[in-house]
Scaffold this active site. Structure first.
Site, PDB file in Angstrom:
ATOM      1  CD  GLU A 173      -0.179  -6.818  -3.535  1.00 56.98           C
ATOM      2  OE1 GLU A 173      -0.428  -6.420  -2.383  1.00 56.98           O
ATOM      3  OE2 GLU A 173       0.854  -6.494  -4.152  1.00 56.98           O
ATOM      4  CD  GLU A 292       1.314  -3.699  -7.055  1.00 55.79           C
ATOM      5  OE1 GLU A 292       2.076  -3.536  -6.065  1.00 55.79           O
ATOM      6  OE2 GLU A 292       0.071  -3.758  -6.955  1.00 55.79           O
TER       7      GLU A 292
END
Length: 503
Positions: A173, A292
């Site tokens: 991320e 995720e």
């Protein structure tokens, strides 16, 4: 009563079911590791401190691959802190989750746990505060036979044979301003490309995942993927996608249709990747690692972080999942299967305690949350080939997603065993009938219809005191008449309808 219709035919194949779609995620966050998978002194812990009850539930869940050690945690992590004699390991401040990391559990302990859990490891390297050299050092420690400093260090630590880890994430991320070491797409793309090239010099057999967007709502979404892939397309095998769906606003209709957003997210990432492939004259089609995803009551996280100082393994986002949450999770799995041609890996976040299907009490029991059940049943029965299904029938309006189909379906067919599994979700507030046309698969007989129904008690949840309050129930054996079946789908329900070739 409304009726929806769907036809199932083996001629309309999407792709094979990849077992890596049923992955999970273990991050050094909250009590996922300490008090979750690892708790020395627990009555069911083995001599290494691995909780046997959590291991048994992980195997029952059907998890295939587990991503480790993060997540946001990895962007400030020194992997060397977690190897070697435990007494010599340093304590560190974990900036991601405002915690004290003891490093009592590290790479060698995780690999021991992965073997016991019978899962494939998927490791992430730190590209937040570290870079090319540290990634190569970790890869050498994990995968090189010996003769170099870090591979010999592994052997010194008592692990003679390399771990042979095949899946590696190039950071986590890095598009997010919250990330330690946040980067622009240009900065990350260059770093990821150089790291990928170097890692494949150390071990050409590895498969690499470049960071995609943290969620579809990011202001840089799609532009981030395009820029990153301009640099990395030649060197990586997957682009990641992350998403969470928050029920906190009480918008039940929109929450039940969350899979509509996931479906659009996947299609848009695929379109962006294929755009880069076209520009670069690439024949290879990149796959997505959806590493995720879950339901997450996100509003609670900041409160958890703000209310305390620096602690070891504090309780963080230990969400208690409802029957309605389980239906949503089941529908997200339907979407991942429907894109089996382009989604090659998927990891539900996380495995234990932290927004997890498995909950534990430190020193006490472990139990299955409501979301455990659709995952376990899908992992067990989705085999063979994913078949395209296009249900027709009622629709309804939602605030977030506009008009949506009330019924969502996907099917898998195993030609070797003759097993057909139809996964069907009723997103509406009323019971309806699903008319299933199976004339393309003659010779089938009904096996079982299992449902997880949130219509009557949407807020019901499993707890340590009532661990079986929300469980799937057997409805009956679906009857076939001239190749057709009529299946009652309860309101707000996830359903598994199984058929098999008559012997």
């Amino acid at each position: 009563m409304d009726t929806a219709r769907v036809s199932i035919d083996p001629a309309f194949a999407i792709g094979d079911v990849d077992r890596r779609l049923f992955g999970s995620f273990v991050e050094h966050m909250g009590r996922c590791v300490y008090g979750g998978v690892f708790e020395p002194g627990h009555p069911e812990a083995d001599p290494s401190g691995l909780r046997g009850d959590v291991l048994a539930l992980t195997r029952e869940l059907g998890v295939s691959v587990v991503r480790y050690p993060g997540g946001n945690f990895v962007s400030g992590y020194r992997w060397e802190d977690g190897v070697g004699p435990v007494g010599d390991r340093p304590r560190r401040l974990d900036l991601a989750w405002k915690s004290i990391e003891t490093n009592a559990f590290g790479l060698d302990e995780f690999m021991r746990w992965a073997r016991a859990a019978r899962v494939e490891p998927m490791l992430a390297v730190n590209l937040g505060t570290r870079g090319v050299q540290e990634a190569c050092d970790l890869l050498e420690y994990a995968n090189h036979p010996g003769g170099g400093h870090f591979s010999d260090l592994r052997r010194k630590h008592g692990v003679e044979q390399p771990y042979g880890v095949r899946l590696w994430c190039l950071g986590n991320e890095l598009d997010g301003p919250w990330q330690v070491g946040h980067k622009t797409a240009e900065e990350y793309g260059r770093l990821a490309a150089e790291t990928a090239k170097a890692m494949k010099l150390v071990d050409p057999s590895v498969s690499l995942v470049a960071c995609g967007s943290s969620n579809r709502g990011m202001p840089t979404f799609a532009a981030w993927e395009a820029t990153v892939l301009e640099h990395t397309y030649d060197h990586v095998d997957y682009i990641s996608a992350h998403t969470y769906y928050d029920p906190s606003d009480g918008d039940r209709a929109s929450m039940l249709a969350s899979a509509v957003d996931m479906d659009a997210f996947i299609r848009e990432v695929v379109a962006t990747a294929d755009h880069v492939a076209a520009k670069q004259r690439q024949r290879r089609r990149l796959k997505i690692s959806f590493d995720e995803w879950n339901v997450w009551y996100q509003a609670r996280l900041q409160h958890d972080l703000d209310r305390r100082g620096w602690e070891e393994a504090p309780a963080l986002i230990e969400d208690t999942y409802t029957a309605l949450d389980a239906v949503v999770v089941g529908d997200l799995l339907v979407t991942l299967l429907r894109h089996a041609d382009r989604v090659g890996i998927a990891c539900q976040a996380q495995l234990a305690n932290v927004i997890a299907p498995i909950r534990t009490i430190t020193g006490g029991p472990a139990w299955r949350q409501s979301i455990f059940h659709p995952f376990a049943l899908t992992a067990r029965h989705a085999t063979g080939t994913v078949l395209r299904t296009e249900p027709t029938g009622p629709t309804h309006e939602t605030t977030r997603h506009g008009e949506v189909s009330t019924v969502d379906t996907v099917a898998t067919y195993d030609s070797d065993s003759g097993a057909l599994a139809l996964f069907a979700v009723n997103r509406g507030d009323s019971d309806l009938v699903l008319d299933v046309d199976l004339r393309g698969l003659p010779g089938l007989a009904g096996v079982a219809h299992t449902t997880l129904d949130a219509g009557a008690a949407p807020d019901a949840a499993n707890t340590a005191d009532a661990p079986e309050r929300v469980v799937p129930r057997h409805v009956g054996v679906p009857a076939l008449d001239a190749g057709r079946a009529r299946i009652l789908l309860p309101a707000a329900s996830w359903n598994l309808i199984r058929f098999a070739t008559e012997k």
